[in-house]
Design a protein around this motif. Structure first.
Motif, PDB file in Angstrom:
ATOM      1  N   LEU A  91      48.323  41.459 -25.016  1.00 40.47           N
ATOM      2  CA  LEU A  91      48.489  41.002 -23.636  1.00 40.47           C
ATOM      3  C   LEU A  91      47.884  39.622 -23.418  1.00 40.47           C
ATOM      4  O   LEU A  91      48.285  38.900 -22.502  1.00 40.47           O
ATOM      5  N   TRP A  92      46.945  39.234 -24.275  1.00 42.62           N
ATOM      6  CA  TRP A  92      46.275  37.943 -24.114  1.00 42.62           C
ATOM      7  C   TRP A  92      47.204  36.777 -24.449  1.00 42.62           C
ATOM      8  O   TRP A  92      46.892  35.630 -24.135  1.00 42.62           O
ATOM      9  N   GLN A  93      48.345  37.034 -25.039  1.00 41.62           N
ATOM     10  CA  GLN A  93      49.298  35.949 -25.295  1.00 41.62           C
ATOM     11  C   GLN A  93      49.823  35.354 -23.992  1.00 41.62           C
ATOM     12  O   GLN A  93      50.295  34.223 -23.973  1.00 41.62           O
ATOM     13  N   ASP A  94      49.758  36.118 -22.918  1.00 38.90           N
ATOM     14  CA  ASP A  94      50.016  35.614 -21.569  1.00 38.90           C
ATOM     15  C   ASP A  94      48.718  35.773 -20.794  1.00 38.90           C
ATOM     16  O   ASP A  94      48.612  36.570 -19.865  1.00 38.90           O
ATOM     17  N   SER A  95      47.702  35.025 -21.203  1.00 41.07           N
ATOM     18  CA  SER A  95      46.364  35.246 -20.668  1.00 41.07           C
ATOM     19  C   SER A  95      46.297  35.024 -19.157  1.00 41.07           C
ATOM     20  O   SER A  95      45.641  35.796 -18.445  1.00 41.07           O
ATOM     21  N   TRP A 146      51.966  55.492 -27.754  1.00 42.75           N
ATOM     22  CA  TRP A 146      50.665  54.816 -27.631  1.00 42.75           C
ATOM     23  C   TRP A 146      50.443  53.875 -28.806  1.00 42.75           C
ATOM     24  O   TRP A 146      50.932  54.104 -29.905  1.00 42.75           O
ATOM     25  N   LEU A 147      49.683  52.800 -28.571  1.00 43.10           N
ATOM     26  CA  LEU A 147      49.589  51.706 -29.542  1.00 43.10           C
ATOM     27  C   LEU A 147      48.153  51.432 -29.972  1.00 43.10           C
ATOM     28  O   LEU A 147      47.238  51.424 -29.144  1.00 43.10           O
ATOM     29  N   GLN A 148      47.973  51.158 -31.243  1.00 39.94           N
ATOM     30  CA  GLN A 148      46.689  50.676 -31.718  1.00 39.94           C
ATOM     31  C   GLN A 148      46.499  49.213 -31.320  1.00 39.94           C
ATOM     32  O   GLN A 148      47.453  48.456 -31.186  1.00 39.94           O
ATOM     33  N   SER A 149      45.249  48.848 -31.143  1.00 37.49           N
ATOM     34  CA  SER A 149      44.888  47.461 -30.853  1.00 37.49           C
ATOM     35  C   SER A 149      43.546  47.177 -31.529  1.00 37.49           C
ATOM     36  O   SER A 149      42.560  47.857 -31.227  1.00 37.49           O
ATOM     37  N   PRO A 150      43.505  46.245 -32.470  1.00 36.30           N
ATOM     38  CA  PRO A 150      44.635  45.486 -33.003  1.00 36.30           C
ATOM     39  C   PRO A 150      45.493  46.359 -33.909  1.00 36.30           C
ATOM     40  O   PRO A 150      45.026  47.363 -34.457  1.00 36.30           O
ATOM     41  N   GLY A 151      46.746  45.964 -34.078  1.00 31.07           N
ATOM     42  CA  GLY A 151      47.619  46.674 -34.998  1.00 31.07           C
ATOM     43  C   GLY A 151      47.230  46.425 -36.441  1.00 31.07           C
ATOM     44  O   GLY A 151      46.352  45.604 -36.753  1.00 31.07           O
ATOM     45  N   ALA A 152      47.899  47.118 -37.339  1.00 31.35           N
ATOM     46  CA  ALA A 152      47.576  47.023 -38.769  1.00 31.35           C
ATOM     47  C   ALA A 152      47.711  45.601 -39.284  1.00 31.35           C
ATOM     48  O   ALA A 152      46.899  45.143 -40.106  1.00 31.35           O
ATOM     49  N   ASP A 153      48.728  44.889 -38.831  1.00 30.47           N
ATOM     50  CA  ASP A 153      48.937  43.525 -39.328  1.00 30.47           C
ATOM     51  C   ASP A 153      47.774  42.610 -38.954  1.00 30.47           C
ATOM     52  O   ASP A 153      47.291  41.835 -39.790  1.00 30.47           O
ATOM     53  N   ALA A 154      47.321  42.694 -37.713  1.00 27.46           N
ATOM     54  CA  ALA A 154      46.211  41.838 -37.277  1.00 27.46           C
ATOM     55  C   ALA A 154      44.900  42.258 -37.924  1.00 27.46           C
ATOM     56  O   ALA A 154      44.076  41.412 -38.291  1.00 27.46           O
ATOM     57  N   ARG A 163      41.969  34.925 -32.986  1.00 24.86           N
ATOM     58  CA  ARG A 163      42.748  35.344 -31.814  1.00 24.86           C
ATOM     59  C   ARG A 163      42.120  36.584 -31.171  1.00 24.86           C
ATOM     60  O   ARG A 163      42.033  36.685 -29.941  1.00 24.86           O
ATOM     61  N   LEU A 164      41.665  37.519 -31.992  1.00 24.50           N
ATOM     62  CA  LEU A 164      41.027  38.717 -31.466  1.00 24.50           C
ATOM     63  C   LEU A 164      39.721  38.362 -30.752  1.00 24.50           C
ATOM     64  O   LEU A 164      39.412  38.904 -29.682  1.00 24.50           O
ATOM     65  N   LYS A 165      38.966  37.449 -31.335  1.00 23.26           N
ATOM     66  CA  LYS A 165      37.733  36.998 -30.687  1.00 23.26           C
ATOM     67  C   LYS A 165      38.038  36.316 -29.358  1.00 23.26           C
ATOM     68  O   LYS A 165      37.345  36.562 -28.350  1.00 23.26           O
ATOM     69  N   ALA A 166      39.078  35.488 -29.328  1.00 19.92           N
ATOM     70  CA  ALA A 166      39.460  34.804 -28.089  1.00 19.92           C
ATOM     71  C   ALA A 166      39.836  35.805 -27.005  1.00 19.92           C
ATOM     72  O   ALA A 166      39.523  35.613 -25.818  1.00 19.92           O
ATOM     73  N   TYR A 167      40.525  36.862 -27.395  1.00 23.58           N
ATOM     74  CA  TYR A 167      40.904  37.911 -26.443  1.00 23.58           C
ATOM     75  C   TYR A 167      39.665  38.590 -25.870  1.00 23.58           C
ATOM     76  O   TYR A 167      39.510  38.712 -24.640  1.00 23.58           O
ATOM     77  N   VAL A 221      32.515  42.551 -32.911  1.00 22.60           N
ATOM     78  CA  VAL A 221      33.171  42.745 -31.620  1.00 22.60           C
ATOM     79  C   VAL A 221      32.120  42.941 -30.533  1.00 22.60           C
ATOM     80  O   VAL A 221      32.213  42.357 -29.443  1.00 22.60           O
ATOM     81  N   PHE A 222      31.104  43.752 -30.810  1.00 23.99           N
ATOM     82  CA  PHE A 222      29.992  43.870 -29.858  1.00 23.99           C
ATOM     83  C   PHE A 222      29.372  42.499 -29.594  1.00 23.99           C
ATOM     84  O   PHE A 222      29.086  42.134 -28.451  1.00 23.99           O
ATOM     85  N   ALA A 223      29.153  41.735 -30.656  1.00 21.22           N
ATOM     86  CA  ALA A 223      28.522  40.420 -30.506  1.00 21.22           C
ATOM     87  C   ALA A 223      29.412  39.450 -29.732  1.00 21.22           C
ATOM     88  O   ALA A 223      28.913  38.669 -28.915  1.00 21.22           O
ATOM     89  N   TRP A 224      30.718  39.468 -29.998  1.00 16.87           N
ATOM     90  CA  TRP A 224      31.634  38.608 -29.242  1.00 16.87           C
ATOM     91  C   TRP A 224      31.520  38.895 -27.746  1.00 16.87           C
ATOM     92  O   TRP A 224      31.462  37.970 -26.935  1.00 16.87           O
ATOM     93  N   ALA A 225      31.520  40.181 -27.394  1.00 13.96           N
ATOM     94  CA  ALA A 225      31.451  40.551 -25.980  1.00 13.96           C
ATOM     95  C   ALA A 225      30.105  40.186 -25.370  1.00 13.96           C
ATOM     96  O   ALA A 225      30.031  39.656 -24.261  1.00 13.96           O
ATOM     97  N   ARG A 226      29.021  40.435 -26.116  1.00 14.58           N
ATOM     98  CA  ARG A 226      27.693  40.110 -25.577  1.00 14.58           C
ATOM     99  C   ARG A 226      27.486  38.618 -25.382  1.00 14.58           C
ATOM    100  O   ARG A 226      26.743  38.189 -24.499  1.00 14.58           O
ATOM    101  N   ALA A 227      28.149  37.827 -26.210  1.00 10.03           N
ATOM    102  CA  ALA A 227      27.934  36.377 -26.175  1.00 10.03           C
ATOM    103  C   ALA A 227      28.343  35.754 -24.847  1.00 10.03           C
ATOM    104  O   ALA A 227      27.872  34.663 -24.502  1.00 10.03           O
ATOM    105  N   VAL A 228      29.223  36.424 -24.089  1.00 14.17           N
ATOM    106  CA  VAL A 228      29.639  35.876 -22.786  1.00 14.17           C
ATOM    107  C   VAL A 228      28.830  36.489 -21.649  1.00 14.17           C
ATOM    108  O   VAL A 228      29.167  36.310 -20.470  1.00 14.17           O
ATOM    109  N   ASN A 229      27.747  37.210 -21.998  1.00 15.72           N
ATOM    110  CA  ASN A 229      26.755  37.700 -21.031  1.00 15.72           C
ATOM    111  C   ASN A 229      27.346  38.536 -19.894  1.00 15.72           C
ATOM    112  O   ASN A 229      27.148  38.225 -18.714  1.00 15.72           O
TER     113      ASN A 229
END
Length: 378
Positions: A91-95, A146-154, A163-167, A221-229
């Motif tokens: 969904l972040w491709q149309d952020s 129902w869908l996995q996120s991220p998918g197997a390819d990512a 891209r996942l970090k940006a999301y 992933v925890f660290a990415w989220a925490r970094a934006v406080n």
């Protein structure tokens, strides 16, 4: 070579994060103070009846505020104070559009006095998500879209990790100070490899070493989220429990569970078995001295019911979020075994597995809704 690159990339990212001063996990005191300000938390894992999955809920073409308003109104009438809602990295491709629709959803939820818990990633079900029109439900099958996120390819492509970090940082950062949000659930069932899904033909195509990859990625992933406080707490819920494993002893934790327990500000967990086992798990988790929310429960065929579980949860001040609210395209009123034996040709389950309400908003079982209202004070 690709597998080695994945592990090298994740290890490198982990090292760089470790060398940078990062916000820390909430203290016990901060977690308890936050929880003390909340009402008793009750709600459902929510997806509109017209949406088969996360993308259909939030993509511009199928986002349905009118339906969401109606259904969350029904939830408010039952005394719901929260809802667990899944997002998706695609969904972040149309952020810009996604943030606008998520903001609109949060406004609707706030109108009904509901503070959602938002899920960032999910290891369950279809590993090949795609944007655009989603397929129709497979007849007679539980959660067929129902869908996995991220998918197997990512997950196995290191070039997509930025891209996942940006999301993660984009969506958490955009709403980091938003009082309409209860909590960020960073990864649903990260160690789930869907062994019982995909039916008799076994078309499952999960990545090799999926658990190992996510075990290395989840701390980041925890660290990415925490970094934006964010002002909201972070969590990732554990879900594998049995009578013979005492999770009050850290020696019995898996590598994934150790990451989940040691990084979660608030403990979250899933439990779909009977009341005695449910109470046992609560007692074991309470040794960690953290507020707790059961973010998935209620599978009637497994003995997990509102009448039995809500009184236990209230006794220990544990928040409760059941799977499924209104019967719809997810078809999670059908049991898990429908993946192997679809309920077609007139076959119907003896009892509904999940969901509280029929599509018209009437209760599947008035005794259940009476039990819910008693617990919520409605």
């Amino acid at each position: 070579m690709k597998k080695l690159l994945v592990l090298f990339f994740v290890c490198t990212v982990s090292l760089s994060i470790a060398q940078t001063k990062m916000p820390e996990r909430w203290s016990q005191a901060k977690a308890e103070a936050w929880y003390a300000k909340q009402p008793w938390l009750f709600g459902s894992n929510y997806n509109p009846a017209s949406a088969i999955n996360q993308l259909e809920m939030f993509q511009a073409e199928t986002f349905n505020p009118k339906e969401i308003d109606k259904e969350l109104g029904w939830a408010e009438d039952l005394g719901a104070t929260t809802a667990r809602v899944y997002l998706h990295d695609l969904l972040w491709q149309d952020s810009t559009g996604f943030k606008k629709r998520l903001d609109q959803f949060l406004d609707i939820a706030a109108k009904h006095k509901i503070k959602p818990m938002l899920v960032l990633f999910d290891s369950c079900w279809d590993p090949f998500p795609k944007l655009g029109k989603q397929h129709e439900p497979t007849p007679g099958v539980h959660n067929s879209g129902w869908l996995q996120s991220p998918g197997a390819d990512a997950l196995t492509d290191v070039s997509q990790y930025p891209r996942l970090k940006a999301y993660v940082q984009g969506v958490v950062g955009a709403f980091a100070n938003d009082p309409r949000i209860l909590l960020w659930d960073v990864w649903n069932e990260p160690d789930n490899t869907n062994d019982s899904s995909y039916g008799k033909n076994k078309l499952k195509q999960e990545p090799e070493r999926k658990r190992e990859i996510i075990t290395r990625l989840l701390p980041d992933v925890f660290a990415w989220a925490r970094a934006v406080n964010p002002t909201q707490p972070l969590s990732s819920g554990t879900w594998i429990f049995n009578k013979n494993r005492d999770v009050s002893d850290p020696k019995n934790w898996s590598a994934m569970e150790k990451i989940q327990y040691e990084n979660s500000d608030i403990l979250t967990f899933h439990h779909y078995n009977g009341p005695a086992e449910f109470e046992q798990v609560i007692k074991q988790l309470k040794t960690q001295n953290r507020p707790m929310i059961c973010t998935e429960f209620m599978a009637r065929g497994n003995g997990s019911k509102f009448q039995t579980h809500l009184p236990i949860a209230k006794k220990y001040n544990v928040g409760m979020i059941n799977w499924g609210f209104v019967a719809g395209k997810t078809q999670t009123y059908l049991p898990w075994d429908s993946w192997q034996n679809p309920y077609t040709n007139g076959r119907v389950p003896k009892i509904w597995f999940h969901e509280i309400l029929k599509s018209d908003g009437t209760a599947i079982d008035p005794e259940e809704t009476a039990a819910i209202k008693k617990a919520t004070g409605k």
